[in-house]
Design a protein around this motif. Structure first.
Motif, PDB file in Angstrom:
ATOM      1  N   LEU A  14     -28.057-114.123  23.374  1.00 44.53           N
ATOM      2  CA  LEU A  14     -28.813-113.268  22.453  1.00 44.53           C
ATOM      3  C   LEU A  14     -28.055-113.050  21.155  1.00 44.53           C
ATOM      4  O   LEU A  14     -28.659-112.980  20.081  1.00 44.53           O
ATOM      5  CB  LEU A  14     -29.160-111.939  23.116  1.00 44.53           C
ATOM      6  N   GLU A  15     -26.724-112.956  21.227  1.00 47.41           N
ATOM      7  CA  GLU A  15     -25.931-112.825  20.005  1.00 47.41           C
ATOM      8  C   GLU A  15     -26.037-114.082  19.149  1.00 47.41           C
ATOM      9  O   GLU A  15     -26.073-113.991  17.925  1.00 47.41           O
ATOM     10  CB  GLU A  15     -24.477-112.506  20.345  1.00 47.41           C
ATOM     11  N   ILE A  16     -26.084-115.240  19.781  1.00 46.10           N
ATOM     12  CA  ILE A  16     -26.279-116.483  19.030  1.00 46.10           C
ATOM     13  C   ILE A  16     -27.606-116.431  18.277  1.00 46.10           C
ATOM     14  O   ILE A  16     -27.698-116.836  17.120  1.00 46.10           O
ATOM     15  CB  ILE A  16     -26.227-117.703  19.976  1.00 46.10           C
ATOM     16  N   HIS A  17     -28.635-115.908  18.920  1.00 42.03           N
ATOM     17  CA  HIS A  17     -29.964-115.799  18.304  1.00 42.03           C
ATOM     18  C   HIS A  17     -30.084-114.579  17.382  1.00 42.03           C
ATOM     19  O   HIS A  17     -31.119-114.391  16.754  1.00 42.03           O
ATOM     20  CB  HIS A  17     -31.046-115.718  19.381  1.00 42.03           C
ATOM     21  N   GLN A  18     -29.045-113.755  17.353  1.00 43.47           N
ATOM     22  CA  GLN A  18     -29.016-112.533  16.547  1.00 43.47           C
ATOM     23  C   GLN A  18     -30.187-111.620  16.887  1.00 43.47           C
ATOM     24  O   GLN A  18     -30.941-111.160  16.023  1.00 43.47           O
ATOM     25  CB  GLN A  18     -28.984-112.870  15.056  1.00 43.47           C
ATOM     26  N   ILE A  19     -30.323-111.365  18.181  1.00 42.46           N
ATOM     27  CA  ILE A  19     -31.395-110.502  18.676  1.00 42.46           C
ATOM     28  C   ILE A  19     -30.783-109.500  19.656  1.00 42.46           C
ATOM     29  O   ILE A  19     -29.913-109.847  20.448  1.00 42.46           O
ATOM     30  CB  ILE A  19     -32.516-111.350  19.331  1.00 42.46           C
ATOM     31  N   SER A  20     -31.220-108.264  19.594  1.00 44.84           N
ATOM     32  CA  SER A  20     -30.681-107.226  20.468  1.00 44.84           C
ATOM     33  C   SER A  20     -31.317-107.296  21.852  1.00 44.84           C
ATOM     34  O   SER A  20     -32.398-107.885  22.021  1.00 44.84           O
ATOM     35  CB  SER A  20     -30.931-105.841  19.868  1.00 44.84           C
ATOM     36  N   LEU A  21     -30.675-106.689  22.814  1.00 44.06           N
ATOM     37  CA  LEU A  21     -31.250-106.606  24.153  1.00 44.06           C
ATOM     38  C   LEU A  21     -32.601-105.912  24.119  1.00 44.06           C
ATOM     39  O   LEU A  21     -33.549-106.364  24.748  1.00 44.06           O
ATOM     40  CB  LEU A  21     -30.306-105.854  25.102  1.00 44.06           C
ATOM     41  N   GLY A  22     -32.687-104.813  23.380  1.00 46.61           N
ATOM     42  CA  GLY A  22     -33.946-104.073  23.286  1.00 46.61           C
ATOM     43  C   GLY A  22     -35.058-104.906  22.710  1.00 46.61           C
ATOM     44  O   GLY A  22     -36.197-104.903  23.216  1.00 46.61           O
ATOM     45  N   GLU A  23     -34.749-105.631  21.652  1.00 46.54           N
ATOM     46  CA  GLU A  23     -35.765-106.476  21.023  1.00 46.54           C
ATOM     47  C   GLU A  23     -36.182-107.600  21.963  1.00 46.54           C
ATOM     48  O   GLU A  23     -37.372-107.923  22.066  1.00 46.54           O
ATOM     49  CB  GLU A  23     -35.195-107.062  19.724  1.00 46.54           C
TER      50      GLU A  23
END
Length: 77
Positions: free
Chosen positions: A63-72
């Motif tokens: 998810l960090e690679i995709h720059q997206i939060s867990l919540g999102e």
């Protein structure tokens, strides 16, 4: 208990499908290229997208690679 396990397996499949969709939306048609360019183990990443159980650490890294939060990530699941 069997119904609960089936529900968990279904959710894991949903997570793996969403990760695949994220990869494809970034223009990576090959999971191998995505894994290589982001310094992920190719086989491990294939397992992620094929619906095998993964660790939270691995999920957070992807998810960090995709720059997206867990919540999102989880808001629509």
């Amino acid at each position: 208990m069997e119904n609960l396990d089936g529900n968990i397996d279904l959710k894991i499949k949903e997570i793996s499908q969403k990760l695949k969709e994220l990869r494809l939306s970034r223009g990576y048609t090959s999971y191998e290229t995505f894994a290589f360019e982001n310094e992920l183990n190719r086989v491990q990443y294939w397992r992620i997208e094929s619906g095998q159980n993964i660790t939270l650490k691995t999920l957070i890294k992807v998810l960090e690679i995709h720059q997206i939060s867990l919540g999102e990530f989880f808001k629509d699941l």
